[in-house]
Design a protein around this motif. Structure first.
Motif, PDB file in Angstrom:
ATOM      1  N   GLY A  54       0.833  -1.198   0.000  1.00  7.37           N
ATOM      2  CA  GLY A  54       0.000   0.000   0.000  1.00  7.37           C
ATOM      3  C   GLY A  54       0.867   1.247   0.000  1.00  7.37           C
ATOM      4  N   HIS A  55       0.995   1.881   1.155  1.00 12.69           N
ATOM      5  CA  HIS A  55       1.805   3.102   1.256  1.00 12.69           C
ATOM      6  C   HIS A  55       3.195   2.928   0.659  1.00 12.69           C
ATOM      7  CE1 HIS A  55      -1.179   3.688   4.432  1.00 12.69           C
ATOM      8  NE2 HIS A  55      -0.958   4.980   4.321  1.00 12.69           N
ATOM      9  N   PHE A  56       3.800   1.774   0.936  1.00 14.87           N
ATOM     10  CA  PHE A  56       5.217   1.585   0.618  1.00 14.87           C
ATOM     11  C   PHE A  56       5.443   0.858  -0.704  1.00 14.87           C
ATOM     12  CE2 PHE A  56       5.191   1.208   5.440  1.00 14.87           C
ATOM     13  CZ  PHE A  56       5.385   2.571   5.626  1.00 14.87           C
ATOM     14  N   GLY A  57       4.374   0.552  -1.426  1.00 12.77           N
ATOM     15  CA  GLY A  57       4.529  -0.018  -2.755  1.00 12.77           C
ATOM     16  C   GLY A  57       4.615  -1.539  -2.792  1.00 12.77           C
ATOM     17  N   LYS A  59       6.455  -5.142  -3.317  1.00 15.44           N
ATOM     18  CA  LYS A  59       7.753  -5.748  -3.006  1.00 15.44           C
ATOM     19  C   LYS A  59       7.749  -7.214  -3.410  1.00 15.44           C
ATOM     20  CE  LYS A  59       8.466  -1.824  -1.126  1.00 15.44           C
ATOM     21  NZ  LYS A  59       8.924  -0.808  -2.080  1.00 15.44           N
ATOM     22  N   SER A  99       4.226   2.885 -13.719  1.00 11.81           N
ATOM     23  CA  SER A  99       4.762   2.434 -12.436  1.00 11.81           C
ATOM     24  C   SER A  99       4.011   1.186 -11.982  1.00 11.81           C
ATOM     25  CB  SER A  99       4.646   3.537 -11.378  1.00 11.81           C
ATOM     26  OG  SER A  99       3.296   3.865 -11.137  1.00 11.81           O
ATOM     27  N   LEU A 100       4.751   0.356 -11.279  1.00 11.70           N
ATOM     28  CA  LEU A 100       4.221  -0.941 -10.852  1.00 11.70           C
ATOM     29  C   LEU A 100       3.124  -0.742  -9.802  1.00 11.70           C
ATOM     30  CD1 LEU A 100       4.540  -4.055 -10.939  1.00 11.70           C
ATOM     31  CD2 LEU A 100       6.262  -3.814  -9.128  1.00 11.70           C
TER      32      LEU A 100
ATOM     33  N   THR B   7       9.248   7.244   9.145  1.00 17.44           N
ATOM     34  CA  THR B   7       8.183   6.702   9.984  1.00 17.44           C
ATOM     35  C   THR B   7       8.607   5.368  10.577  1.00 17.44           C
ATOM     36  OG1 THR B   7       5.945   5.782   9.968  1.00 17.44           O
ATOM     37  CG2 THR B   7       7.091   5.814   7.867  1.00 17.44           C
ATOM     38  N   ASN B   9       6.827   2.966  11.178  1.00 15.52           N
ATOM     39  CA  ASN B   9       6.138   1.862  10.508  1.00 15.52           C
ATOM     40  C   ASN B   9       6.977   1.258   9.392  1.00 15.52           C
ATOM     41  OD1 ASN B   9       3.898   2.171  12.121  1.00 15.52           O
ATOM     42  ND2 ASN B   9       2.859   3.549  10.705  1.00 15.52           N
ATOM     43  N   LEU B  10       7.901   2.038   8.881  1.00 13.69           N
ATOM     44  CA  LEU B  10       8.759   1.558   7.808  1.00 13.69           C
ATOM     45  C   LEU B  10       9.884   0.665   8.339  1.00 13.69           C
ATOM     46  CD1 LEU B  10       9.076   1.722   4.772  1.00 13.69           C
ATOM     47  CD2 LEU B  10      10.206   3.933   5.049  1.00 13.69           C
ATOM     48  N   TYR B  43      10.559   1.991  -1.164  1.00 20.32           N
ATOM     49  CA  TYR B  43       9.490   2.161  -0.169  1.00 20.32           C
ATOM     50  C   TYR B  43       8.984   3.603  -0.123  1.00 20.32           C
ATOM     51  CZ  TYR B  43      10.388  -2.508   1.702  1.00 20.32           C
ATOM     52  OH  TYR B  43      10.504  -3.866   1.850  1.00 20.32           O
ATOM     53  N   ASP B  46       8.476   5.788  -6.263  1.00 24.41           N
ATOM     54  CA  ASP B  46       8.217   4.785  -7.285  1.00 24.41           C
ATOM     55  C   ASP B  46       9.383   4.756  -8.273  1.00 24.41           C
ATOM     56  OD1 ASP B  46       7.918   6.812  -9.178  1.00 24.41           O
ATOM     57  OD2 ASP B  46       5.733   6.713  -9.195  1.00 24.41           O
ATOM     58  N   ARG B  52       5.754   8.260  -3.493  1.00 25.19           N
ATOM     59  CA  ARG B  52       4.592   7.370  -3.569  1.00 25.19           C
ATOM     60  C   ARG B  52       3.327   8.096  -3.148  1.00 25.19           C
ATOM     61  NH1 ARG B  52       5.289   2.483  -5.103  1.00 25.19           N
ATOM     62  NH2 ARG B  52       7.357   1.539  -5.095  1.00 25.19           N
ATOM     63  N   HIS B  54       0.791   7.568  -1.367  1.00 26.27           N
ATOM     64  CA  HIS B  54       0.313   7.632   0.018  1.00 26.27           C
ATOM     65  C   HIS B  54       1.446   7.885   1.006  1.00 26.27           C
ATOM     66  CE1 HIS B  54      -3.675   6.587  -1.249  1.00 26.27           C
ATOM     67  NE2 HIS B  54      -3.214   5.523  -1.886  1.00 26.27           N
ATOM     68  N   MET B  55       2.495   8.517   0.504  1.00 27.28           N
ATOM     69  CA  MET B  55       3.577   8.957   1.382  1.00 27.28           C
ATOM     70  C   MET B  55       3.609  10.477   1.377  1.00 27.28           C
ATOM     71  SD  MET B  55       5.030   6.237   2.633  1.00 27.28           S
ATOM     72  CE  MET B  55       6.699   6.655   3.144  1.00 27.28           C
ATOM     73  N   GLN B  85       3.895   8.404   6.400  1.00 26.96           N
ATOM     74  CA  GLN B  85       2.738   7.937   5.639  1.00 26.96           C
ATOM     75  C   GLN B  85       1.686   9.038   5.611  1.00 26.96           C
ATOM     76  OE1 GLN B  85       2.870   4.619   8.443  1.00 26.96           O
ATOM     77  NE2 GLN B  85       1.908   3.419   6.817  1.00 26.96           N
ATOM     78  N   ALA B  86       1.063   9.193   4.441  1.00 26.44           N
ATOM     79  CA  ALA B  86      -0.063  10.127   4.331  1.00 26.44           C
ATOM     80  C   ALA B  86      -1.321   9.361   4.730  1.00 26.44           C
ATOM     81  CB  ALA B  86      -0.173  10.657   2.903  1.00 26.44           C
ATOM     82  N   LEU B  87      -1.524   9.264   6.047  1.00 27.35           N
ATOM     83  CA  LEU B  87      -2.621   8.437   6.527  1.00 27.35           C
ATOM     84  C   LEU B  87      -3.958   9.015   6.116  1.00 27.35           C
ATOM     85  CD1 LEU B  87      -1.423   7.523  10.107  1.00 27.35           C
ATOM     86  CD2 LEU B  87      -1.428   6.082   8.089  1.00 27.35           C
TER      87      LEU B  87
END
Lengths: 371, 90
Positions: A54-57, A59, A99-100, B7, B9-10, B43, B46, B52, B54-55, B85-87
């Protein structure tokens, strides 16, 4: 009879079970992560798991020790956007990104081709790797084909390659299916492509486009290993059979309770035997009468038998996605997983089913390990 | 030197401790960080180098203006970049 292990890709992790341990589920890997595709390579035995963070693409991870440990490996990447080129738009005028978005299908190359891998992606790129996934190349001949402008997303926002079939006897021969973009065939390992598939009809388009092979919404394409010219497909508008490796298709009429669905598998050695999971089409996408059944034909589609023993209903609303039904090499053991987290196994060709779990995360894909 | 925070979360997916790097734009600073941890790039960005969807990146408390090229200038020597993250949703 040896039944291979079964791996299950879900919205919240990768699960494993096998008959040897009584179909008991092992502790999951990637717990909490969205697994979109998986493959155990029959030559290298490496296990590949595609994730969508999602957020991080998107993998990709690989295990070379049977799933004991995983390492992140590069993902397929689209080429740099040409700022001077006209953007690619689908037939509905929507821009296709460079983009993927998702790895939707993973398949091994022919056994003679070492560690070759194929990856089908959204928004429509086909990629291959010759080094077990350490690097990926886009199949540019397909990506740059002007006919790709006809493709469009079905259930997804953008078109995606969900089925990749390598001919069991001709290593260079590959057939893929796209939702929505029909069926494409290459006899030269992807150097050139033909859009094949006469006979399909798309009632969701204007009449003048309905029979265009390039806009068909194939949900899943399957091929008989022992009789490779025999293919089956579940289409948005019904079930079809081909006797010439996908060049032409005959619609299968009168399938009850429905000819709509997503998954399609064919017996590895009996081309007239195939399984489908009927759903009410297509605005509902739930089992007819709230009863989960699996349809099997043993006579090439002349008739179907609906099997329900061990499957839930009434008030069952499980949907089986296109990659969530598989059959092992024997043709006797099947596995099926649903969007509501049900996992079933049949050891008698689909006649009766054992519930492995009703509480898994939504299941996107499952497959038996190669023999 | 610009301090770059990611973040937490990463951290579960890829090694990304708070670090420092030099550069005249956000893109240049992050490139220095990605050189040490190549998988981290995918991450955050892109394959076209865009942030990305949602970032979100904050530079000294301001959201990044150029999400495509990350060309926002880093003018202060003690700048801070937060990659988050763009929550959305609940």
């Amino acid at each position: 009879m040896t039944v291979p292990g079964l791996r299950i890709a879900t919205r919240k992790g990768l699960f494993f079970t096998s008959r040897d341990n009584g179909w008991k589920l092992a502790s999951p890997d990637f717990l909490g992560d969205n697994c979109s595709a998986l493959l155990q390579h029959p030559v290298s035995r490496a296990i590949y798991v595609a994730l969508d963070h999602g957020h991080f693409g998107v993998k990709l991870h690989r295990s070379r020790d049977g799933g004991e440990s995983y390492e992140e490996i590069p993902t397929p990447a689209y080429p740099p956007t040409d700022e001077n080129a006209e953007p690619w738009v689908d037939m509905m005028g929507r821009t296709i990104p460079d983009s993927l978005q998702l790895i939707w299908s993973l398949e091994a190359g022919h056994a003679e081709q070492g560690e070759r891998l194929w990856a089908g992606t959204i928004p429509g790129g086909l990629f291959y790797s010759e080094d077990g996934g350490d690097s990926w190349q886009l199949v540019e001949s397909l990506w740059n084909d002007p006919a790709r402008r006809k493709w469009f997303g079905g259930g997804m926002d953008f078109p995606g390659i969900h089925s990749i079939l390598v001919h069991p006897d001709k290593p260079k021969d590959i057939t893929i299916a796209i939702s929505c973009g029909g069926i494409w065939h290459s006899a030269d390992e992807g150097a050139s492509w033909s859009n094949i598939g006469e006979g399909m009809e798309a009632p969701y388009t204007p009449p003048e486009l309905a029979s265009d092979p390039g806009i068909q919404d194939v949900h899943r394409l399957a091929r008989c290993r022992s009789v490779p010219d025999r293919m089956w497909l579940q289409h948005h508008a019904g079930i079809y059979r081909s006797d010439d490796a996908g060049r032409s298709w005959q619609t299968i009429e009168g399938v009850q309770p429905s000819s709509f669905g997503f998954a399609a598998v064919v017996h590895p050695h009996r081309p007239d035997t195939a399984w489908f999971v009927p759903e009410i089409k297509d605005e509902h996408r739930i089992p007819a009468d709230g009863r989960v059944v699996i349809n099997r034909t043993d006579d090439g589609g002349d008739s179907f038998t609906s099997f329900s023993h061990g499957l839930p209903g009434p008030n069952a609303y499980d949907l089986v996605f296109r990659h969530a039904l598989d059959v092992d090499q024997s043709g006797e053991t099947l596995a099926m997983g649903s969007t509501t987290g049900s996992l079933w196994v049949s050891e008698d060709g689909g006649k009766s089913w054992e519930t492995i779990s009703n509480h898994l995360p939504p299941i996107y894909a499952l497959r038996f390990d190669p023999p | 030197m610009t301090t770059v925070h990611f973040t937490t979360n990463l951290q579960r997916h890829v090694n990304c401790p708070t670090t420092q790097a030099e550069g005249e734009t956000v893109a240049e600073v992050l490139e220095k960080v990605f050189e040490k941890e190549p998988f981290l790039r995918g991450y955050v960005l892109d394959e076209q180098g865009a942030l990305r969807k949602h970032m979100v990146i904050f530079l000294n408390g301001m959201a990044l203006k150029d999400r495509t090229g990350l060309s926002d200038p880093v003018t202060s020597k003690d700048s801070e970049i937060f990659v988050m993250q763009a929550l959305s949703g609940g």
